[in-house]
Scaffold this motif. Structure first.
Motif, PDB file in Angstrom:
ATOM      1  N   GLN A  62       0.243  -1.784  -0.237  1.00 19.67           N
ATOM      2  CA  GLN A  62      -0.445   0.389   0.150  1.00 19.67           C
ATOM      3  C   GLN A  62       1.095   1.398  -0.001  1.00 19.67           C
ATOM      4  OE1 GLN A  62      -0.791   2.651   2.569  1.00 19.67           O
ATOM      5  NE2 GLN A  62      -1.880   3.458   1.683  1.00 19.67           N
ATOM      6  N   TRP A  63       1.748   1.296   0.865  1.00 18.54           N
ATOM      7  CA  TRP A  63       3.132   2.353   0.623  1.00 18.54           C
ATOM      8  C   TRP A  63       3.274   2.446  -0.606  1.00 18.54           C
ATOM      9  CZ3 TRP A  63       8.046   3.453  -0.642  1.00 18.54           C
ATOM     10  CH2 TRP A  63       8.789   4.453   0.171  1.00 18.54           C
ATOM     11  N   ILE A  64       3.479   1.935  -1.386  1.00 19.06           N
ATOM     12  CA  ILE A  64       4.617   1.766  -3.390  1.00 19.06           C
ATOM     13  C   ILE A  64       3.461   1.986  -3.595  1.00 19.06           C
ATOM     14  CG2 ILE A  64       5.259   0.519  -4.831  1.00 19.06           C
ATOM     15  CD1 ILE A  64       5.936  -1.789  -3.125  1.00 19.06           C
ATOM     16  N   GLU A  65       2.154   1.587  -3.585  1.00 16.63           N
ATOM     17  CA  GLU A  65       0.857   2.159  -4.550  1.00 16.63           C
ATOM     18  C   GLU A  65       0.292   4.045  -4.187  1.00 16.63           C
ATOM     19  OE1 GLU A  65      -1.802  -0.727  -4.867  1.00 16.63           O
ATOM     20  OE2 GLU A  65      -1.140  -1.906  -6.245  1.00 16.63           O
ATOM     21  N   SER A  66       0.628   3.844  -3.067  1.00 15.22           N
ATOM     22  CA  SER A  66       0.441   5.380  -2.508  1.00 15.22           C
ATOM     23  C   SER A  66       1.500   6.247  -2.878  1.00 15.22           C
ATOM     24  CB  SER A  66       0.241   5.467  -0.986  1.00 15.22           C
ATOM     25  OG  SER A  66      -1.372   4.681  -1.117  1.00 15.22           O
ATOM     26  N   ASN A  67       2.892   5.897  -2.508  1.00 18.19           N
ATOM     27  CA  ASN A  67       3.773   6.669  -2.796  1.00 18.19           C
ATOM     28  C   ASN A  67       4.319   6.782  -4.051  1.00 18.19           C
ATOM     29  OD1 ASN A  67       4.347   8.199   0.145  1.00 18.19           O
ATOM     30  ND2 ASN A  67       3.522   5.741   0.667  1.00 18.19           N
ATOM     31  N   ILE A  68       4.971   5.486  -4.401  1.00 19.35           N
ATOM     32  CA  ILE A  68       5.796   5.575  -6.206  1.00 19.35           C
ATOM     33  C   ILE A  68       5.069   5.349  -6.733  1.00 19.35           C
ATOM     34  CG2 ILE A  68       7.297   4.163  -7.234  1.00 19.35           C
ATOM     35  CD1 ILE A  68       8.549   3.041  -4.384  1.00 19.35           C
ATOM     36  N   LYS A  69       3.212   5.370  -6.933  1.00 14.49           N
ATOM     37  CA  LYS A  69       2.636   5.443  -7.508  1.00 14.49           C
ATOM     38  C   LYS A  69       2.441   4.331  -8.492  1.00 14.49           C
ATOM     39  CE  LYS A  69       0.972   9.211  -5.981  1.00 14.49           C
ATOM     40  NZ  LYS A  69      -0.136   9.184  -4.823  1.00 14.49           N
ATOM     41  N   THR A  70       3.362   2.956  -8.116  1.00 16.53           N
ATOM     42  CA  THR A  70       2.921   1.750  -8.802  1.00 16.53           C
ATOM     43  C   THR A  70       2.329   0.849  -8.716  1.00 16.53           C
ATOM     44  OG1 THR A  70       5.750   2.450 -10.175  1.00 16.53           O
ATOM     45  CG2 THR A  70       5.407   0.267 -10.345  1.00 16.53           C
ATOM     46  N   PRO A  71       1.666  -0.221  -9.119  1.00 20.11           N
ATOM     47  CA  PRO A  71       1.321  -1.027  -9.034  1.00 20.11           C
ATOM     48  C   PRO A  71       1.535  -2.081  -8.325  1.00 20.11           C
ATOM     49  CG  PRO A  71       0.503  -0.831 -11.032  1.00 20.11           C
ATOM     50  CD  PRO A  71       1.633  -0.203 -10.249  1.00 20.11           C
ATOM     51  N   ALA A  72       1.614  -2.954  -6.559  1.00 20.80           N
ATOM     52  CA  ALA A  72       2.199  -3.623  -5.942  1.00 20.80           C
ATOM     53  C   ALA A  72       1.463  -4.835  -5.946  1.00 20.80           C
ATOM     54  CB  ALA A  72       2.694  -2.975  -4.380  1.00 20.80           C
ATOM     55  N   ALA A  93      -6.578  -5.279   3.370  1.00 25.20           N
ATOM     56  CA  ALA A  93      -5.777  -4.941   1.865  1.00 25.20           C
ATOM     57  C   ALA A  93      -7.243  -4.334   0.600  1.00 25.20           C
ATOM     58  CB  ALA A  93      -5.567  -6.236   1.619  1.00 25.20           C
ATOM     59  N   HIS A  94      -8.097  -5.165   1.168  1.00 22.28           N
ATOM     60  CA  HIS A  94      -9.256  -4.398  -0.142  1.00 22.28           C
ATOM     61  C   HIS A  94      -9.480  -2.850   0.195  1.00 22.28           C
ATOM     62  CE1 HIS A  94     -12.770  -3.698  -3.106  1.00 22.28           C
ATOM     63  NE2 HIS A  94     -11.821  -5.412  -3.574  1.00 22.28           N
ATOM     64  N   ILE A  95      -9.828  -2.778   1.258  1.00 21.27           N
ATOM     65  CA  ILE A  95      -9.715  -0.991   2.240  1.00 21.27           C
ATOM     66  C   ILE A  95      -8.992  -0.288   1.686  1.00 21.27           C
ATOM     67  CG2 ILE A  95     -10.183   0.385   4.398  1.00 21.27           C
ATOM     68  CD1 ILE A  95     -11.894  -2.076   5.215  1.00 21.27           C
ATOM     69  N   MET A  96      -7.276  -0.983   2.230  1.00 25.11           N
ATOM     70  CA  MET A  96      -6.212  -0.204   1.431  1.00 25.11           C
ATOM     71  C   MET A  96      -6.177   0.225  -0.184  1.00 25.11           C
ATOM     72  SD  MET A  96      -3.319  -1.495   3.812  1.00 25.11           S
ATOM     73  CE  MET A  96      -2.973  -2.415   4.032  1.00 25.11           C
ATOM     74  N   GLY A  97      -6.947  -0.404  -0.729  1.00 25.60           N
ATOM     75  CA  GLY A  97      -7.005  -0.287  -2.622  1.00 25.60           C
ATOM     76  C   GLY A  97      -6.366  -1.329  -3.393  1.00 25.60           C
ATOM     77  N   LEU A  98      -5.300  -2.586  -2.263  1.00 22.67           N
ATOM     78  CA  LEU A  98      -5.378  -3.541  -2.857  1.00 22.67           C
ATOM     79  C   LEU A  98      -6.039  -4.110  -3.612  1.00 22.67           C
ATOM     80  CD1 LEU A  98      -2.327  -3.529  -0.134  1.00 22.67           C
ATOM     81  CD2 LEU A  98      -1.427  -2.363  -2.171  1.00 22.67           C
ATOM     82  N   ARG A  99      -5.527  -4.566  -4.662  1.00 27.11           N
ATOM     83  CA  ARG A  99      -6.207  -5.639  -5.761  1.00 27.11           C
ATOM     84  C   ARG A  99      -5.574  -6.752  -6.120  1.00 27.11           C
ATOM     85  NH1 ARG A  99      -9.048  -2.435  -3.361  1.00 27.11           N
ATOM     86  NH2 ARG A  99     -10.645  -1.749  -4.127  1.00 27.11           N
ATOM     87  N   ASN A 100      -3.904  -6.937  -6.048  1.00 30.52           N
ATOM     88  CA  ASN A 100      -3.241  -7.789  -6.642  1.00 30.52           C
ATOM     89  C   ASN A 100      -2.411  -9.053  -5.325  1.00 30.52           C
ATOM     90  OD1 ASN A 100      -3.712  -7.166  -9.327  1.00 30.52           O
ATOM     91  ND2 ASN A 100      -2.619  -5.827  -8.328  1.00 30.52           N
ATOM     92  N   LEU A 101      -2.646  -9.787  -5.258  1.00 31.52           N
ATOM     93  CA  LEU A 101      -1.901 -10.619  -4.541  1.00 31.52           C
ATOM     94  C   LEU A 101      -1.582 -12.680  -4.426  1.00 31.52           C
ATOM     95  CD1 LEU A 101      -4.413 -13.123  -1.798  1.00 31.52           C
ATOM     96  CD2 LEU A 101      -5.568 -11.784  -3.838  1.00 31.52           C
TER      97      LEU A 101
END
Length: 286
Positions: A62-72, A93-101
């Protein structure tokens, strides 16, 4: 953020790169500053590498997606949680916007010495993958309805260093359970990957139905590997050849046989230090 399957579909004409990331043994985000100069298509955040206490995989993704703007991608380890904890973590994780696991079992704990841990194993990996599919259809593991469905793209792992017959059967089971893609453990022989895919097609009378992201480990003098390193790679490093050049040569061999999805593992050193500069050099030169 886009899912891995969506990104792969958009990048069919050029290499698709996933870069491995180790979570820090700290709650300080300064430990992640090196990632800002790395430009893969997607990051893959491991979970407790070396079975050590580290920041959670979803939190770093979530930090990577929010700060680096790259999917993780984030990792879920079935070894460590019961069913309630696993699905609760997924909703967070879904609430944090993550979709890939990526779902993994996790290595066995070492029972020697003090301070050892014990496995929980609420789900097997394939059962957990099936449960993610049910959550995507608004059903939790108890059969009760969730308020809203999740939207996860879920992957599993592949290891062609094992016996191919059993690994193919295991891959089929993961696909039937709902895996959208596979992450292959690093190996140093692109020809083996090509032969594996050929044998799979011959045995199943069809091509592999989901994308495989093939592992490439960048070695360096003094680095460690969780895969068997061939003698010729060790000799090249001893002669002064750079791991970056060796990795780039392997990738070009993959490209020649029509494989262009890669899981890039930067050099790993004792203590967990990573050389992300080498990974970026490979990304820039592909």
């Amino acid at each position: 953020m886009s899912t891995l399957v969506e990104l792969v579909a958009k990048n069919r004409r050029r290499p698709f790169i996933v870069c491995d990331v180790s979570p820090p043994r700290s709650g300080n985000t300064e430990a992640l500053s090196d990632l800002s100069s790395v430009t893969p298509d997607m990051f893959f955040v491991a979970a407790n590498p070396g079975r050590t206490v580290r920041a959670s995989s979803p939190s770093i993704a979530q930090w990577i997606e929010s700060n680096i703007k790259t999917p993780a991608l984030f990792t879920m380890v079935t070894r460590d949680m019961n069913k309630t904890a696993l699905q609760t973590t997924l909703l967070g994780a879904h609430i944090m916007g993550l979709r890939n696991l990526v779902v993994v079992k996790g290595d066995n704990f070492n029972n020697s010495g003090c301070g050892t841990d014990k496995p929980v194993e609420g789900f097997t990996p394939t059962a957990f993958i099936r449960s993610v599919g049910k959550m995507n259809n608004r059903i939790d593991f108890t059969g009760r309805s969730l308020t809203d469905p999740t939207q996860f793209c879920v992957g599993a792992t592949l290891d062609i260093s094992r016996k191919w017959c059993s690994e193919m059967s295991l891959a089929d089971n993961k696909i039937r359970s709902g895996s959208d893609f596979l992450i292959a453990q690093p190996n140093f022989d692109p020809d083996a990957a090509h032969k594996f895919l050929q044998e799979y097609q011959e045995r199943r009378m069809s091509e592999m139905p989901i994308p495989i992201i093939w592992g490439i480990q960048i070695m360096s003098k003094g680095s460690i590997s969780f895969a068997n390193v061939p003698d010729h790679i060790t000799k090249e490093l001893d002669l002064g050849n750079s791991g970056y050049e060796i990795a780039l040569e392997m990738i070009h061999r993959y490209l020649e046989i029509g494989i262009n999805y890669f899981y890039l593992v930067p050099p790993i050193f004792q203590g967990g230090r990573r050389d992300y500069e080498s990974a970026q050099a490979v990304i820039e030169d592909i």
